[in-house]
Structures are given as C-alpha cells and as structure tokens.
Design an enzyme around this catalytic site. Structure first.
Site, short mmCIF file in Angstrom:
data_model
loop_
_atom_site.label_atom_id
_atom_site.label_comp_id
_atom_site.label_asym_id
_atom_site.label_seq_id
_atom_site.Cartn_x
_atom_site.Cartn_y
_atom_site.Cartn_z
N TYR A 12 -19.29 13.20 47.22
CA TYR A 12 -18.21 13.43 47.14
C TYR A 12 -16.54 12.81 46.87
O TYR A 12 -15.87 12.68 46.75
CB TYR A 12 -17.59 13.76 49.02
CG TYR A 12 -18.58 14.30 49.19
CD1 TYR A 12 -18.35 15.94 49.48
CD2 TYR A 12 -19.42 13.89 50.35
CE1 TYR A 12 -19.77 16.49 50.31
CE2 TYR A 12 -20.74 14.84 50.78
CZ TYR A 12 -20.67 16.46 51.07
OH TYR A 12 -21.07 16.82 51.42
N LYS A 64 -31.78 9.35 59.18
CA LYS A 64 -30.70 7.98 58.89
C LYS A 64 -31.65 7.25 59.48
O LYS A 64 -31.65 6.32 58.71
CB LYS A 64 -29.69 8.82 59.82
CG LYS A 64 -28.85 9.81 59.03
CD LYS A 64 -27.26 9.49 59.33
CE LYS A 64 -26.41 10.84 59.38
NZ LYS A 64 -26.01 10.22 58.00
N TYR A 109 -21.52 19.89 61.22
CA TYR A 109 -22.13 19.92 59.37
C TYR A 109 -24.05 19.46 59.61
O TYR A 109 -24.42 18.22 60.55
CB TYR A 109 -21.50 18.42 59.19
CG TYR A 109 -21.85 17.44 58.38
CD1 TYR A 109 -21.71 18.83 57.17
CD2 TYR A 109 -23.83 16.80 57.70
CE1 TYR A 109 -22.17 17.84 55.15
CE2 TYR A 109 -23.41 15.93 56.67
CZ TYR A 109 -23.32 16.86 55.45
OH TYR A 109 -23.36 15.95 54.09
N ASP A 129 -30.30 19.26 65.73
CA ASP A 129 -30.31 18.35 64.75
C ASP A 129 -29.60 16.72 65.09
O ASP A 129 -28.38 16.46 65.39
CB ASP A 129 -29.02 19.16 63.11
CG ASP A 129 -28.87 17.78 62.48
OD1 ASP A 129 -29.43 16.60 62.65
OD2 ASP A 129 -28.29 18.49 61.88
N1 PLP Z 1 -27.42 16.47 59.95
C1 PLP Z 1 -26.75 15.62 60.33
C2 PLP Z 1 -25.85 16.07 61.42
C3 PLP Z 1 -25.96 14.10 59.46
O1 PLP Z 1 -25.07 13.91 60.33
C4 PLP Z 1 -26.46 14.84 58.37
C5 PLP Z 1 -25.03 13.36 56.90
O2 PLP Z 1 -25.08 13.09 57.72
C6 PLP Z 1 -27.52 14.92 57.76
C7 PLP Z 1 -27.66 16.59 58.80
C8 PLP Z 1 -28.15 14.94 56.08
O3 PLP Z 1 -29.00 14.34 56.14
P1 PLP Z 1 -28.88 13.24 54.49
O4 PLP Z 1 -27.00 13.57 54.03
O5 PLP Z 1 -29.81 12.71 55.08
O6 PLP Z 1 -29.90 14.02 53.96
#
Ligand code: PLP
Length: 440
Positions: free
Chosen positions: A24, A282, A152, A253
């Site tokens: 970003y 993560k 997100y 998620d």
């Molecule tokens: N889902 C959530 C809740 C996230 O916080 C993130 C990344 O910050 C993602 C998906 C995307 O993961 P990545 O950056 O490993 O593609």
C-alpha cells in the site's frame, strides 16, 4: 543475536526506494522503509544497531516472537530432507502431521482441509467451495456473498469484493468486482449489552436474497484491517441460526484472529458456534513464512465431492499447495502454542493493555480505546500522518505502525511486562506530543 548481519548501504536503500513496491505505497513518493537486519524474541534490530520492541507481530503472525529455536529446528530438519514437492499425486508427512494438529484444534465439525499459499487465497478457496456446494445441490444461481461492512478479507479479486467498500482499500476496483451484499457493521460492542435490533438488517438481506446467496462470510468478533472493531458474540449465534434456517453456508475468516489472539484459540469460540468453512493463515506458521488453510465440514466436502457433473472434483490446486517446509514449521508452531501457557499470557497482556492504554481515552483527538485479548486499539478522530508517527515511535525504541485513524498493538504472546509497558507508554507519549503539536 546472529553475528553475521547483512550490511544495508545508502545505495541499497536508494535501490529499494526506486524499484521495490512496499504494501500500500507509492513508488514515486514512498513512505520510509526502515532497514531491519535481524529479529529475535520481541525485538527487531535496525541496520544502525537500534533494537525496537515489536508491537505488531509482523501483522498478526509472530505469536511466539522471532527466531524461536523450536521453529528454526523444525525448518532446518525439513530443509535437510525436502523443502518442496508437488501435492498433486503425492503426499507427505508434514502435511499429514499438520492436518492432524489442525483438526484437534479447530471447532467441532471442521475436518476437511485445503492447504494454500496465503490468507487471500484461503478466502478465494472458501468462496469457491461455497459456490461449488450450491452448484452440486443444483442451485446454480447461488453465487453471491453476504457480509458485513468494515470487513477485510484480502487483496485478490473476490476477497476484495467482500471487503468494506470504503475502508477496505479497494474502492477504485468496485466496478470490476462482483456485486456482493453488505449488512451494516454490527454496532453492539463485544462487552456491551446486546441490542437485538443490531441483527435485523442481516435477517432482512438474507431473507430477501436467499436464492442467490452462496454463503455469509465475515471475520468473527474482531474486524481487523477494516476498522479494528470488536462486536458482540450474540451476533454470531444469531447468524448461525439464520444461516441454518435459510440454507446459507457460514464462512469464518479467522486469518487474523486464529491461534489465540483474542483470548480463545479461534474467535468464533467466544460465541460457541462452528462455521461451515473456516480460513486460517498468518500465525499458522508462527510468522515464519506464508501458509494458509481453508477447512470445511463434512457436509460441504461430501456435497462437493459427490457431485456428478464435476466428477466430484474441487476446482483449485496451487503450485505450492501444502509446501512441506511451511507445513513442518506450522505443525511445530501449533505444538509450541499447545505447550505454552498462551491463555494466561494473552489474559495478562489484555489486562496490561487495558490499564496502559486507558489514559489515552481522555486525550484530545482520541475517539475510542478498546482492548480484546492481545489486541489494543486507540482510535483517533482522524487519520494520522503515518511517516511522522512512525518516526516518533522508532525514536522511542518501539515498532508500531498506525493505519488510518488506528494506532494499535498486537504484540507477540511472549512479551514481558516491561517490554509491553514500553509500547503502551510510547503510544501515550506520541499521542500526547502529536496532538499537542496539532500534527495529526
Ligand atoms: N483475511 C483477514 C481477516 C486478514 O486480516 C488478511 C490480511 O490482513 C487476509 C484475509 C489476507 O491475508 P494475506 O495478506 O495473507 O493474503
């Protein structure tokens, strides 16, 4: 720390500014990038020798701190044997071992695992599973997603389509994205009295569009990059019932929240329910490297796998699927977490974050202070100047990277009292000095 550290020259930094995109950022006027030459425990070491206490866990990942000897040993052992082989037509012990560990850990019913490369891809895979599930049941119109605002889910296209249209950082792609359905952000805070009207818009949308919706997808309890908001578990309990009664799949998620960050192994446990599909990433490898997984229940997996017109094939298969090196490290990271008193550590961090950030509440320019598990957030009234605030934090010996209006901490679980105080004190001081200067 390791004695043979790389040297980063001015020419190297100039190359970085000229040629390397950072997350970003603009290439023509990039935000400063601090050269880090080593990381150990809760410290990042800069090229000039300064050591910073890390408040970010490298974006939710480094829950055990950096360079944990058990993770290094697991990686070294696996590298010595086999760093990568394809997963098509081959299987291996690190994937099997990690699969076993995950199924022990995940909420009841989730036991069919698809390994993939990153969080965004795990979200894409979950959405493909949901659409393919509808297809297998002969409901070919069910291809839209229902979600909540302020979410997100990543930067790939379908993941972007379910991010908050405004704070999700993807506004300019809106016309190019599938048109999804958004209920308002849940307004009842995690520990406030539940307000039943909070859930009404979700019910209305689900009922109106049930024939076209494949699944509801959201971040359980903690909305991360879309606003660092903590909402009430009752919302999720009602959502589980709504999905069951309306024939919608529920996708959690847990990419940011998984592996203990909120005080429970997975944030959905605060509501005591299981989704149909869950994404993790993560902290899965303890911050060592990228790996993610999409984990489905029996019904989802069986329905997709018994469909006649697709030969029961699930249509996805990344090149580095179930990379043995990443799986070996992830398996050890889960064992390490299980062997550690993580609940107690997170509870201690939560208590200290609450006390340490509370004085910010009374400061000019501060809109809210909230803490859940090992996550502490100070929300400012307006966006902060990231470069300037970051400089102030580095000058105080800490690594904290604000984002928009949010100044937040999610330290490694191994942080001690003294190190955590240095983070909360720095936030208090920097907010005090920046707002006094009027330099938001
Ligand atoms: N889902 C959530 C809740 C996230 O916080 C993130 C990344 O910050 C993602 C998906 C995307 O993961 P990545 O950056 O490993 O593609």
């Amino acid at each position: 720390m390791n004695q043979r550290k790389p040297i980063i020259s001015e020419a190297d930094l100039a190359f970085d500014r000229e040629h390397l995109w950072h997350p970003y950022t603009s290439l023509s006027s990039p935000l400063p990038a601090y050269p880090v030459v080593a990381a150990e425990g809760v410290h990042l070491e800069l090229a000039d020798g300064r050591r910073l206490v890390d408040g970010m866990s490298s974006w939710w990942t480094a829950i055990h701190g950096y360079q944990h000897p058990r993770l290094i040993a697991a990686a070294a052992e696996q590298i010595g044997r086999m760093s990568h082989v394809m997963f098509g037509g081959i299987t291996h012990e690190p994937a099997i071992g990690l699969g076993r560990e995950l199924i022990q850990l995940t909420p009841p019913g989730l036991n069919k695992i698809f390994f993939c490369d990153s969080g965004s891809v795990a979200v894409e895979v979950a959405i493909k599973m949901a659409i393919q599930y509808g297809y297998a049941k002969g409901r070919k119109n069910k291809h839209r997603l229902l979600t909540i605002r302020s979410g997100y889910h990543g930067d790939t296209f379908t993941a972007m389509s379910v991010c908050d249209p405004v704070t999700g950082m993807h506004e300019i792609f809106r016309e190019a994205l599938p048109d999804q359905l958004f209920a308002p952000t849940p307004t009842t805070a995690f520990d406030a009295e539940w307000d039943p009207t909070d859930f009404e818009p979700m019910v209305a949308l689900a009922h109106e569009h049930r024939d076209e919706i494949a699944a509801v997808i959201l971040e359980p309890i903690v909305q991360g990059a879309g606003g660092m908001w903590f909402y009430h578990p009752e919302y999720l309990r009602r959502l589980r019932a709504l999905c069951d009664e309306s024939g919608l799949l529920l996708i959690f998620d847990e990419i940011a929240t998984g592996f203990g960050r909120t005080g429970r192994m997975f944030a959905g446990e605060h509501a005591g329910i299981s989704p149909d599909i869950m994404c993790v990433g993560k902290a899965l490898t303890g911050g060592f490297m990228s790996l993610a997984a999409t984990i489905a229940n029996e019904d989802v997996a069986e329905t997709i796998s018994s469909a006649k017109d697709t030969d029961g094939v699930f249509m996805h298969g990344p090149t580095f699927m179930a990379n043995p090196l990443a799986c070996a490290v992830a398996r050890e990271s889960i064992r390490l977490l299980n062997d550690s008193p993580w609940q107690q550590r997170v509870a201690t961090i939560e208590k200290q974050l609450s006390a340490g950030l509370e004085p910010c509440r009374a400061m000019p320019g501060v809109a809210d202070v909230r803490v859940l598990g090992a996550i502490g957030v100070v929300e400012m009234e307006g966006p902060v100047n990231v470069a300037e605030w970051q400089k102030q934090f580095v000058a105080r010996g800490v690594w904290i990277r604000p984002f928009g209006k949010l100044v937040y901490l999610m330290p490694p679980f191994i942080i001690d009292r003294h190190e955590l105080s240095s983070l909360t004190n720095a936030i208090n001081e920097v907010i005090g000095s920046m707002t006094a200067q009027g330099a938001g």
